[in-house]
Design a protein around this motif. Structure first.
Motif, PDB file in Angstrom:
ATOM      1  N   PHE A 218       0.879  -1.119   0.018  1.00 18.68           N
ATOM      2  CA  PHE A 218      -0.061  -0.099  -0.010  1.00 18.68           C
ATOM      3  C   PHE A 218       0.895   1.377   0.067  1.00 18.68           C
ATOM      4  O   PHE A 218       2.030   1.258   0.296  1.00 18.68           O
ATOM      5  CB  PHE A 218      -0.846   0.027   1.335  1.00 18.68           C
ATOM      6  N   GLU A 219       0.177   2.438  -0.057  1.00 24.53           N
ATOM      7  CA  GLU A 219       0.920   3.597  -0.171  1.00 24.53           C
ATOM      8  C   GLU A 219       0.400   4.613   0.944  1.00 24.53           C
ATOM      9  O   GLU A 219      -0.728   4.303   1.546  1.00 24.53           O
ATOM     10  CB  GLU A 219       0.506   4.666  -1.570  1.00 24.53           C
ATOM     11  N   GLY A 220       1.361   5.434   1.323  1.00 26.01           N
ATOM     12  CA  GLY A 220       0.928   6.439   2.417  1.00 26.01           C
ATOM     13  C   GLY A 220       2.182   7.225   2.612  1.00 26.01           C
ATOM     14  O   GLY A 220       3.140   7.241   2.061  1.00 26.01           O
ATOM     15  N   THR A 221       1.909   8.295   3.357  1.00 26.03           N
ATOM     16  CA  THR A 221       2.900   9.214   4.178  1.00 26.03           C
ATOM     17  C   THR A 221       2.525   9.231   5.557  1.00 26.03           C
ATOM     18  O   THR A 221       1.446   9.190   6.286  1.00 26.03           O
ATOM     19  CB  THR A 221       2.782  10.598   3.461  1.00 26.03           C
ATOM     20  N   ILE A 222       3.800   9.622   6.211  1.00 19.18           N
ATOM     21  CA  ILE A 222       3.758  10.060   7.529  1.00 19.18           C
ATOM     22  C   ILE A 222       4.639  11.391   7.748  1.00 19.18           C
ATOM     23  O   ILE A 222       5.530  11.346   7.157  1.00 19.18           O
ATOM     24  CB  ILE A 222       4.569   9.171   8.411  1.00 19.18           C
TER      25      ILE A 222
ATOM     26  N   ALA B  30       7.326  17.483  18.664  1.00 24.29           N
ATOM     27  CA  ALA B  30       5.711  17.453  19.049  1.00 24.29           C
ATOM     28  C   ALA B  30       5.147  16.397  18.334  1.00 24.29           C
ATOM     29  O   ALA B  30       4.325  16.690  17.469  1.00 24.29           O
ATOM     30  CB  ALA B  30       5.041  18.952  18.995  1.00 24.29           C
ATOM     31  N   PRO B  31       5.325  14.990  18.732  1.00 28.74           N
ATOM     32  CA  PRO B  31       4.932  13.975  17.962  1.00 28.74           C
ATOM     33  C   PRO B  31       3.345  13.910  17.866  1.00 28.74           C
ATOM     34  O   PRO B  31       2.849  13.464  17.051  1.00 28.74           O
ATOM     35  CB  PRO B  31       5.415  12.612  18.644  1.00 28.74           C
ATOM     36  N   GLU B  32       2.773  14.600  18.881  1.00 27.49           N
ATOM     37  CA  GLU B  32       1.291  14.475  18.638  1.00 27.49           C
ATOM     38  C   GLU B  32       0.787  15.450  17.522  1.00 27.49           C
ATOM     39  O   GLU B  32      -0.430  15.325  17.293  1.00 27.49           O
ATOM     40  CB  GLU B  32       0.426  15.237  20.223  1.00 27.49           C
ATOM     41  N   GLN B  33       1.634  16.114  16.978  1.00 27.57           N
ATOM     42  CA  GLN B  33       1.357  16.913  15.787  1.00 27.57           C
ATOM     43  C   GLN B  33       1.509  16.428  14.407  1.00 27.57           C
ATOM     44  O   GLN B  33       1.498  16.843  13.506  1.00 27.57           O
ATOM     45  CB  GLN B  33       2.056  18.282  15.845  1.00 27.57           C
ATOM     46  N   SER B  34       2.083  15.046  14.628  1.00 28.76           N
ATOM     47  CA  SER B  34       2.374  14.070  13.325  1.00 28.76           C
ATOM     48  C   SER B  34       0.979  13.861  12.723  1.00 28.76           C
ATOM     49  O   SER B  34      -0.151  14.031  13.265  1.00 28.76           O
ATOM     50  CB  SER B  34       3.151  12.984  13.858  1.00 28.76           C
ATOM     51  N   SER B  35       1.176  13.322  11.562  1.00 29.83           N
ATOM     52  CA  SER B  35      -0.020  12.593  10.888  1.00 29.83           C
ATOM     53  C   SER B  35       0.332  11.609  10.018  1.00 29.83           C
ATOM     54  O   SER B  35       1.504  11.158   9.603  1.00 29.83           O
ATOM     55  CB  SER B  35      -0.532  13.798  10.034  1.00 29.83           C
ATOM     56  N   VAL B  36      -0.796  10.787   9.750  1.00 24.65           N
ATOM     57  CA  VAL B  36      -0.741   9.621   8.981  1.00 24.65           C
ATOM     58  C   VAL B  36      -1.604   9.382   7.999  1.00 24.65           C
ATOM     59  O   VAL B  36      -2.730   9.774   8.278  1.00 24.65           O
ATOM     60  CB  VAL B  36      -0.636   8.333   9.790  1.00 24.65           C
TER      61      VAL B  36
ATOM     62  N   SER C  41      -5.473   9.969   9.669  1.00 24.16           N
ATOM     63  CA  SER C  41      -5.239  10.312  11.249  1.00 24.16           C
ATOM     64  C   SER C  41      -6.016  11.786  11.444  1.00 24.16           C
ATOM     65  O   SER C  41      -5.847  12.683  10.723  1.00 24.16           O
ATOM     66  CB  SER C  41      -3.774  10.353  11.593  1.00 24.16           C
ATOM     67  N   THR C  42      -6.731  11.832  12.671  1.00 22.05           N
ATOM     68  CA  THR C  42      -7.053  13.186  12.950  1.00 22.05           C
ATOM     69  C   THR C  42      -6.710  13.499  14.268  1.00 22.05           C
ATOM     70  O   THR C  42      -6.830  14.766  14.718  1.00 22.05           O
ATOM     71  CB  THR C  42      -8.686  12.731  13.092  1.00 22.05           C
ATOM     72  N   GLY C  43      -5.910  12.724  15.205  1.00 24.73           N
ATOM     73  CA  GLY C  43      -5.512  13.110  16.304  1.00 24.73           C
ATOM     74  C   GLY C  43      -4.620  12.024  16.877  1.00 24.73           C
ATOM     75  O   GLY C  43      -4.513  10.866  16.361  1.00 24.73           O
TER      76      GLY C  43
END
Length: 191
Positions: free
Chosen positions: A53-57, A63-69, A107-109
Motif C-alpha cells: 500500500f501507499e501512504g505518508t507519515i 511535538a509528535p502529537e502534531q504528526s499525521s498519517v 489520522s485526526t489526532g
C-alpha cells in the motif's frame, strides 16, 4: 529517536513554529503489511493480509502529537491464501468491490502515551463507510537505513474492528464480527 517524554512535549508546545522540525516519510510498500484475523465458527483462526500500500507519515520531532498519517490501498489487494475465499470476500456477501475501490486511513489526532508509544485516532474508510478507529502504535526505530543511506522509520500498531460497522458482517456471530488487525510498516524519508 523515540517519542518525547511528557515534560519535553509540554516545552515543545511553546516552541516557535520555525523551531519544530518535521520529516515526511513515504511508506516502503515492500516492507509494510496489515495482517487481519478472525474466529471461524470456533474451529480456527483465519488470517489474511494487505500489502503493497501507499501512504505518508509526517513526523514532528519535537511535538509528535502534531504528526499525521495517511494510507490507502485497493480492497482487491487482499491476500487470503485461497482463491475461493478471496472471490467470496469480493462478492456481494461482503465487499462487492470494484477494481478501483480503496481503503483509506487519515489520522485526526495523536495522543503520546509513552516514550515510544501513541494512540493514533483516525478515519478509516472501508466498503464506502467511514468510522473512527484508534491504532495502538509503537515507534520501533528511526534512523539512517544501513543500505539505503537515508532516514528511515518503522512502526507497529494494533486495533480491533467490527465487520458489521463497515457493512461486511455476513455470517456473524458464527464467523466473528471482531477482526484483529496488526500493522507493521517501514517508511523512508521523502526526497
Amino acid at each position: 529517536m523515540k517519542f518525547l517524554p511528557a515534560a519535553a512535549l509540554a516545552a515543545a508546545l511553546f516552541a516557535s513554529p520555525a523551531a519544530i522540525a518535521q520529516q515526511t516519510y513515504v511508506l516502503d510498500a515492500s516492507h509494510s503489511q496489515i495482517v487481519f484475523s478472525y474466529d471461524h465458527l470456533g474451529f480456527s483462526t483465519t488470517y489474511g493480509m494487505f500489502s503493497g500500500f501507499e501512504g505518508t507519515i509526517v513526523f514532528v520531532e519535537d511535538a509528535p502529537e502534531q504528526s499525521s498519517v495517511e494510507v490507502s490501498f485497493p480492497v482487491r489487494s487482499m491476500l487470503t491464501g485461497w482463491e475461493e475465499r478471496f472471490a467470496h470476500f469480493m462478492s456481494a456477501d461482503f465487499f462487492d468491490a470494484a477494481d478501483d475501490e480503496m481503503v483509506t486511513f487519515v489520522s485526526t489526532g495523536i495522543e503520546v502515551t509513552g516514550e515510544d508509544t501513541a494512540l493514533i485516532t483516525g478515519d478509516l474508510t472501508l466498503n464506502g463507510i467511514t468510522r473512527e478507529v484508534v491504532l495502538d502504535a509503537k515507534l520501533n526505530q528511526r534512523g539512517d537505513h544501513p543500505i539505503e543511506n537515508r532516514p528511515w522509520a518503522g512502526f507497529d500498531a494494533t486495533t480491533t474492528l467490527l465487520r458489521s460497522d463497515f457493512g461486511v458482517g455476513a455470517f456473524a456471530p458464527f464467523v466473528s464480527d471482531e477482526v484483529a488487525v496488526v500493522i507493521s510498516i517501514e517508511a523512508m524519508a521523502a526526497q
